[in-house]
Design a protein around this motif. Structure first.
Motif, short mmCIF file in Angstrom:
data_model
loop_
_atom_site.label_atom_id
_atom_site.label_comp_id
_atom_site.label_asym_id
_atom_site.label_seq_id
_atom_site.Cartn_x
_atom_site.Cartn_y
_atom_site.Cartn_z
N ARG A 1 2.55 -6.44 -0.36
CA ARG A 1 1.40 -6.30 0.53
C ARG A 1 0.54 -5.14 0.06
O ARG A 1 1.02 -4.20 -0.58
N SER A 2 -0.74 -5.21 0.35
CA SER A 2 -1.66 -4.17 -0.09
C SER A 2 -1.21 -2.80 0.41
O SER A 2 -0.77 -2.64 1.56
N ARG A 3 -1.31 -1.80 -0.48
CA ARG A 3 -0.97 -0.43 -0.09
C ARG A 3 -2.15 0.26 0.61
O ARG A 3 -2.00 1.38 1.10
N ASP A 4 -3.29 -0.38 0.60
CA ASP A 4 -4.45 0.12 1.32
C ASP A 4 -4.39 -0.40 2.75
O ASP A 4 -4.49 -1.62 2.97
N VAL A 5 -4.21 0.50 3.72
CA VAL A 5 -4.04 0.09 5.11
C VAL A 5 -5.23 -0.74 5.61
O VAL A 5 -5.08 -1.65 6.44
N LYS A 6 -6.40 -0.50 5.05
CA LYS A 6 -7.59 -1.22 5.47
C LYS A 6 -7.47 -2.71 5.19
O LYS A 6 -8.02 -3.54 5.93
N TYR A 7 -6.75 -3.08 4.11
CA TYR A 7 -6.65 -4.48 3.71
C TYR A 7 -5.22 -5.01 3.76
O TYR A 7 -4.91 -6.02 3.13
N VAL A 8 -4.35 -4.35 4.50
CA VAL A 8 -2.94 -4.73 4.49
C VAL A 8 -2.72 -6.15 5.01
O VAL A 8 -1.74 -6.81 4.64
N ALA A 9 -3.61 -6.65 5.85
CA ALA A 9 -3.45 -7.99 6.40
C ALA A 9 -4.17 -9.05 5.59
O ALA A 9 -4.06 -10.24 5.89
N GLN A 10 -4.90 -8.63 4.53
CA GLN A 10 -5.75 -9.58 3.81
C GLN A 10 -5.48 -9.65 2.31
O GLN A 10 -5.85 -10.64 1.68
#
Length: 416
Positions: free
Chosen positions: A164-173
């Motif tokens: 999963r993305s390590r950037d919290v902003k895009y963790v769901a995408q």
């Protein structure tokens, strides 16, 4: 043939003048169903092991039994022209006529099915690993289409993990790809300069990520764990239909009609970007030719006019296209949908050979030509995607990029 030689010489010299990356050329409307067959990879992106045969097939729907010729060129990892002479990467000759073709049998749409296999009598072997482009010309020296393929040698181990993305902003995408390259047979000299990698999502070269450098070196292990640079939009599972029986409605087909050829009208789709993710098995944008009660689908499968529709409000600043590997993920006039104000739907149609197809709807910005694959279908971290990693190596003083390793993983095993 003299004019053809001059034309080919100019085409070979032109990329050096422009010093740009080469792009695939889409075929004219009468050439359809371009596909590769490979023992190594599944799907329409040919990644061949050195010594493995290359098989290219396509249909010509003009019923003229035309002559077609093939030309093979070698490229660097970034698809700029390499400096290798043809004799260095090819044993034998190219610019030869495709000899094997068969006419369709018992179909409404008349076509000729062409098949090219390398090695053959004229082109006996591909000698070097790396990136290649095969271009198909007609008898009037006009370029019909071109397709990229890669040849690799298994010299390194390529570990691929999807996170999963390590950037919290895009963790769901978004989904991020971690890589580890290791070997006992090669001593990497200055890997920051000599090693290049390419990450490909769902066999789509248009969205690939390249140029990443190893972040850590542990002995002869190169480790890549980026936050943003190796992250892809998750997308959504592809829509699909199957019309293996052209005379009856099948999976995804609402009804059929017989005119000059059969017409298959698909169920109307809706936007999915604002709906919860739902797992739906797909083949990641690819297609398979299938037809019931046919012994040889290459020449007995028929062509149908497939009608697509999308229930969505009219967009003033974007065009909507049908997207998939049926045409190597190309955006072209044939894939564009047009808004019908009476029905409130985007509508369009494509002439496709019977089979099982994945597709989705994408949005193209009219002003910037920027493609947004998730505009209609959304982006979800749970989406099952396939990732391929190619590893290139150019040792100090070497003249071309060797493709020394290939790895693959699926996000079905995604972790945090």
């Amino acid at each position: 043939m003299i004019n053809k030689a001059y034309s080919l010489l100019f085409l070979l010299i032109l990329p050096f003048i422009l010093t740009g990356q080469v792009e695939e050329v889409s075929p004219p409307d009468f050439i359809k169903t371009i596909k590769f067959k490979s023992n190594t990879t599944q799907g329409q992106l040919p990644i061949l092991q050195l010594g493995e045969p290359l098989v290219l097939e396509f249909d010509a729907l003009n019923a003229n039994e035309e002559d077609f010729y093939y030309v093979i060129e070698h490229f660097n990892y970034d698809w700029t022209p390499s400096v290798l002479a043809k004799a260095e990467y090819l044993r034998g000759l190219d610019n030869q006529r495709i000899l094997e073709y068969y006419n369709s049998f018992n179909t409404y749409q008349v076509y000729s099915h062409y098949k090219l296999q390398i090695p053959n009598i004229q082109t006996r072997a591909i000698l070097k690993t790396g990136n290649y482009m095969i271009s198909i010309y007609d008898d009037y020296d006009e370029l019909m289409f071109s397709r990229k393929f890669m040849v690799y040698e298994d010299l390194v181990n390529v570990g691929v993990n999807v996170k999963r993305s390590r950037d919290v902003k895009y963790v769901a995408q978004k989904q991020s790809v971690d890589m580890t390259i290791s070997t006992n047979s090669i001593n990497f000299n200055n890997p920051l300069e000599t090693i290049n990698t390419v990450i490909i999502q769902n066999n789509n070269l248009n969205s690939s990520i390249s140029g990443l450098r190893p972040q850590y070196t542990l002995g002869n292990r190169l480790i890549y764990k980026y936050v943003d640079e190796s992250a892809f939009w998750g997308g959504n599972e592809y829509l699909f239909f199957e019309n293996k029986d052209a005379r009856a409605a099948n999976v995804g087909v609402q009804f059929i009609d017989l005119k000059d050829i059969y017409h298959s009208y698909l169920f109307t789709n809706i936007a999915r970007y604002d709906r919860p993710y739902t797992y739906n098995p797909d083949i990641n944008g690819n297609f398979q030719i299938t037809a019931i009660d046919r012994s040889d689908v290459d020449v007995e499968a028929d062509y149908t006019m497939v009608h697509f529709s999308l229930l969505y409000e009219e967009l003033m600043d974007k065009d909507i296209h049908v997207y998939g590997n049926f045409n190597a993920f190309a955006i072209e006039p044939l894939t564009k949908l047009y808004y019908n104000r009476e029905s409130g739907k985007y509508e369009g149609m494509l002439r496709l050979k019977q089979g099982f197809y994945n597709y989705k709807f994408v949005a193209l910005d009219k002003r910037t030509n920027e493609l947004d694959e998730g505009f209609i279908s959304g982006n979800f971290w749970q989406t099952e995607n396939n990732y391929k990693v190619l590893v290139y190596y150019r040792d100090l003083g070497a003249r071309y990029d060797k493709l020394i390793g290939y790895g693959e993983a699926s996000s079905v095993n995604i972790s945090n």
